[in-house]
Design an enzyme around this catalytic site. Structure first.
Site, mmCIF file in Angstrom:
data_model
loop_
_atom_site.group_PDB
_atom_site.id
_atom_site.type_symbol
_atom_site.label_atom_id
_atom_site.label_comp_id
_atom_site.label_asym_id
_atom_site.label_seq_id
_atom_site.Cartn_x
_atom_site.Cartn_y
_atom_site.Cartn_z
ATOM 1 N N HIS A 181 0.860 -1.184 0.000
ATOM 2 C CA HIS A 181 0.000 0.000 0.000
ATOM 3 C C HIS A 181 0.902 1.243 0.000
ATOM 4 O O HIS A 181 2.012 1.215 0.514
ATOM 5 C CB HIS A 181 -0.847 -0.028 1.281
ATOM 6 N N ASP A 258 2.337 -4.819 7.673
ATOM 7 C CA ASP A 258 1.104 -4.071 7.459
ATOM 8 C C ASP A 258 -0.044 -5.081 7.541
ATOM 9 O O ASP A 258 -0.269 -5.844 6.605
ATOM 10 C CB ASP A 258 1.147 -3.390 6.086
ATOM 11 N N GLN A 261 -5.261 -5.586 6.415
ATOM 12 C CA GLN A 261 -6.236 -6.465 5.765
ATOM 13 C C GLN A 261 -6.285 -7.845 6.407
ATOM 14 O O GLN A 261 -7.048 -8.700 5.952
ATOM 15 C CB GLN A 261 -5.912 -6.600 4.270
ATOM 16 N N LYS A 284 -11.116 -0.480 9.725
ATOM 17 C CA LYS A 284 -11.266 -1.673 8.882
ATOM 18 C C LYS A 284 -11.707 -2.889 9.695
ATOM 19 O O LYS A 284 -11.966 -3.952 9.146
ATOM 20 C CB LYS A 284 -9.959 -1.974 8.162
ATOM 21 N N CYS A 438 -4.742 2.617 -3.722
ATOM 22 C CA CYS A 438 -3.493 3.038 -3.062
ATOM 23 C C CYS A 438 -2.376 2.021 -3.312
ATOM 24 O O CYS A 438 -1.550 1.759 -2.432
ATOM 25 C CB CYS A 438 -3.694 3.261 -1.563
#
Lengths: 483, 270
Positions: A181, A258, A261, A284, A438
């Site tokens: 991202h 990261d 997700q 999220k 992104c």
């Protein structure tokens, strides 16, 4: 955009999908927490089914059971029932989260940490309890390893400007994948410009997933940091973070994960991963916007200089210098997002009560592993989308060994994804995302400028997938009729 | 917000472009859509016939057909007195306001997209890209000898192309001051899928308009700075050389282009 009565919405749904039943549940009484009601409903449904029984009727799937907890889903958009499939961008919020925030402002709104009075003590207790909930949720060894940030982007910037500027020097290498991202790329570009460090990017393999063999070969004694996603927000691929951490640690490099997700969709255990830094975003994972967090190993956080200066992060301030508080306060200058942190805590309570394993099983586990659930959304989405003419889905083909997250980025030949998203919204009330998500370097790598993306969460159902695929076919027909 | 437009308007609004009955437009929601009986099938041929039949009576479409905004045809008829930029904008807004169903707007935009002249592939370069859009949009601007602005645009999205087509119809041939006098809010009613003023990253026409205005401003400044060249200046092409932030009166103004590379085509007397 007016909200409609739940019964009306359900009637519309039933009309459109006559082949399945929706259990219409009355709203809980004020004394019943949404989470406990949801759990009872789901448990009752699940316990009624034993292994070996015929597939469960769709009406008892997790998605159907918990939908009443998300009032935003029960409305019409542009004359159609809202079908929200933009969860990789942000998730919807259950009533429990909204109530927690409202209760904070109604009952104990006050600034945290330094107040003596009752309200401040209560606010501080709840704020710090939220930190403990996060620590427990990702299995951090101590809540002091959790730093509240505005979002995951700020968490990455914190590491970049604090740890990065202190530890990186010219010719040091930061290894990333092309699928990161922007928020995991740009901060390191800025730090590289300041320090002389070099960014090295790993491409995709023939299965269209980041090539971890290439990543392994890229690591060297020059490597000081590896920055990788856990689950790709475009490719839906899942990286073997445990292996990457192992390889990185062997050559003395740190790893930043990261997890934006992955944390909302599966069990994430930072001690199992052995990640040095891990970031995630509240919005999220059914929490409010404006709050995210950084996990960092204690010894790393303790050695890092402050990121921002101000109140709360200091120990003593003199006219010519200051001494700094211990982590996590050292990195939390100024009044934090108190209500949002408490809301995030409520979201974690909600997710934990359902169980992240159940959420993951519902969204992404192969059917043969979950006898009591008849749908596996990820593969069902992928296979259903493949039926759309001239569609190209990015990322790996799902197999027993290759698992995809419950999202698909795709393009339909000769139709711009933004045109598709516009038509789906205007004509069918379906919310999907279009653009580069992104992840411009990844799109460039794939030879495209944009893609459409359908992304699911546990409140989505198989019928949502059926509906978007049907609507997508309609969309393709519409645009082709103009050619 | 549109009061300035209304004041300057003396022309009655054009009739609605597409006289397609709802029965031949299955993708347009009728009363039955909420009850779930809306069909997903299409009547492609009916739609095409309807569009074709509506073209003949289309004032807007006729103009788009008649005018070729190609830069090499600067000598083609310019908008006459009484069809100034503000007037054309007024008519465009009225036309889109008459389209109550969002899908009618989408269809109208697709129709106008089809009327946008083919764009030269050589123009699809980074210097002509409109930044900030979710789709790829390219815009070129030129100032005629008399000071009128000419624009070309293209997009890889059909809906964005429709926006470009509308913007070019409004702005092309206008005086630089007229182009700069427009506000992004003036196009509020041309929106599709964006409620209110649509200050969003995906608001294509918003970003395209601001880009057109920035290019116009740069050309105007260049013209004013070099008065000695003006008599023999046949054209000035402008494209952003690099990008820095620049505040624009239009609101969002997140498109950036304040430094321009100018290529001058100067006719020198022999």
């Amino acid at each position: 955009m007016a909200m409609v009565m739940e019964g009306v919405a359900m009637a519309a749904v039933a009309t459109r999908f006559p082949s399945f039943r929706i259990i219409h549940r009355r709203r809980p009484s004020s004394s019943t927490s949404p989470t406990s009601r949801t759990l009872r409903s789901f448990s009752a449904s699940a316990s009624a089914l034993r292994e070996g029984d015929p597939p469960a009727p769709l009406s008892v799937s997790l998605g159907h059971v918990i939908r009443p907890d998300f009032p935003i889903l029960h409305q019409e958009v542009n004359g159609s029932r809202l079908v929200y499939l933009d969860n990789a961008a942000t998730s919807q919020k259950p009533t429990a989260v909204m109530r927690a925030i409202q209760t904070y402002y109604e009952a104990y709104n006050s600034n945290v940490h330094r107040g003596i009075h009752f309200l401040s003590a209560k606010a501080t207790e709840e704020f710090e309890l939220a930190r403990k909930k996060i620590a427990s949720f990702i299995n951090a060894s101590d809540s002091s390893e959790i730093v509240f940030t505005r979002n995951a982007t700020e968490a990455i910037n914190l590491v970049a400007y604090s740890w990065g500027l202190q530890n990186l020097k010219p010719e040091d290498e930061i290894v990333l994948t092309v699928a990161e991202h922007h928020s995991a790329i740009v901060p390191w570009q800025l730090v590289a410009q300041k320090t002389g460090a070099v960014l090295k990017f790993v491409g995709l393999n023939q299965d269209e997933v980041p090539d971890i063999n290439m990543l392994k070969e890229t690591l060297s004694t020059k490597t000081k940091l590896v920055v990788v996603h856990h689950v790709s927000n475009v490719l839906a691929s899942v990286l073997p973070v445990e292996d990457i951490v192992l390889w990185a640690h062997e050559i003395g490099a740190k790893v930043l994960v990261d997890a934006c997700q992955s944390v909302p969709h599966m069990v994430v255990d930072v001690q199992n991963l052995d990640a040095d830094f891990l970031v995630a975003s509240s919005h999220k994972m059914c929490g409010p916007t404006g709050i995210g967090f950084l996990y960092g190993k204690s010894y790393l956080l303790s050695a890092m200089p402050p990121f921002l200066g101000g109140g709360e992060m200091i120990s003593d301030v003199f006219l010519d210098h200051s001494t700094y508080a211990e982590p996590p306060s050292r990195f939390e200058a100024g009044t934090p997002a108190i209500g949002e942190a408490i809301g995030l805590g409520a979201a974690i309570d909600y997710l934990s009560a359902i169980s992240m394993q159940k959420i993951h099983d519902y969204e992404a586990s192969p059917i043969f592993l979950i006898a009591y659930l008849s749908v596996e959304l990820s593969e069902y989405l992928y296979e259903s989308l493949r039926s759309v003419p001239s569609v190209r889905i990015y990322g790996p083909v799902p197999t027993r060994n290759v698992r995809r997250a419950a999202l698909c980025s795709f393009n339909v030949e000769n139709i711009h994804p933004t045109d598709i998203a516009t038509f789906l919204d205007q004509q069918h009330g379906v919310a999907i995302r279009s653009g580069h998500h992104c992840a411009q370097p990844l799109h460039r790598y794939l030879g495209i400028s944009a893609s459409a993306r359908v992304s699911l969460h546990f409140y989505n159902t198989k019928e949502d997938v059926d509906y978007v695929v049907q609507a997508l076919n309609d969309t393709v027909n519409f645009f082709n009729s103009f050619k | 917000m549109n009061s300035s437009i209304i004041r300057t308007s003396t022309t009655p609004p054009p009739p609605p472009q597409c006289s397609i009955s709802s029965s031949s437009r299955p993708w347009i929601k009728g009363p039955t859509s909420i009850s779930g009986r809306r069909t997903l099938s299409f009547r492609r041929e009916n739609e095409r016939k309807s569009l074709r039949s509506s073209d003949s009576g289309s004032n807007f479409s006729s103009r788009l057909n008649a005018r070729n905004p190609s830069l090499v045809e600067i000598g083609t008829p310019s908008p006459a007195v009484g069809t100034a930029v503000a007037d054309r904008l007024h008519r465009l807004v009225l036309e889109f306001k008459s389209l109550e169903e969002p899908m009618d707007r989408v269809k109208r935009l697709l129709h106008y997209a089809s009327r946008l002249p083919p764009y030269d592939e050589s123009g699809r370069v980074a210097e002509n890209r409109v930044v900030g859009c979710a789709t790829q949009v390219w815009v070129e601007a030129e100032m005629e000898e008399g000071g009128r602005m000419r624009f070309r645009a293209d997009s890889d999205s059909e809906i964005s192309k429709g926006f470009c087509s509308c913007l070019i119809w409004v702005l092309d041939g206008g005086e630089a001051e007229e182009v700069l006098g427009l506000k992004t809010e003036d196009f509020e009613y041309v929106n599709v899928g964006l409620h209110g003023r649509g200050h969003s990253r995906v608001n294509t026409w918003h970003n395209v308009l601001i880009t057109m205005q920035k290019k116009t401003r740069a050309l105007l400044e260049e013209k004013n700075e070099k008065p000695s060249l003006e008599p023999s200046l046949s054209s000035i092409m402008v494209s952003p050389g690099y990008e820095i932030s620049a505040q624009n009166h239009g609101g969002l103004a997140q498109t950036h282009a304040s430094h321009y590379l100018l290529s001058l085509s100067v006719t020198l007397p022999l």
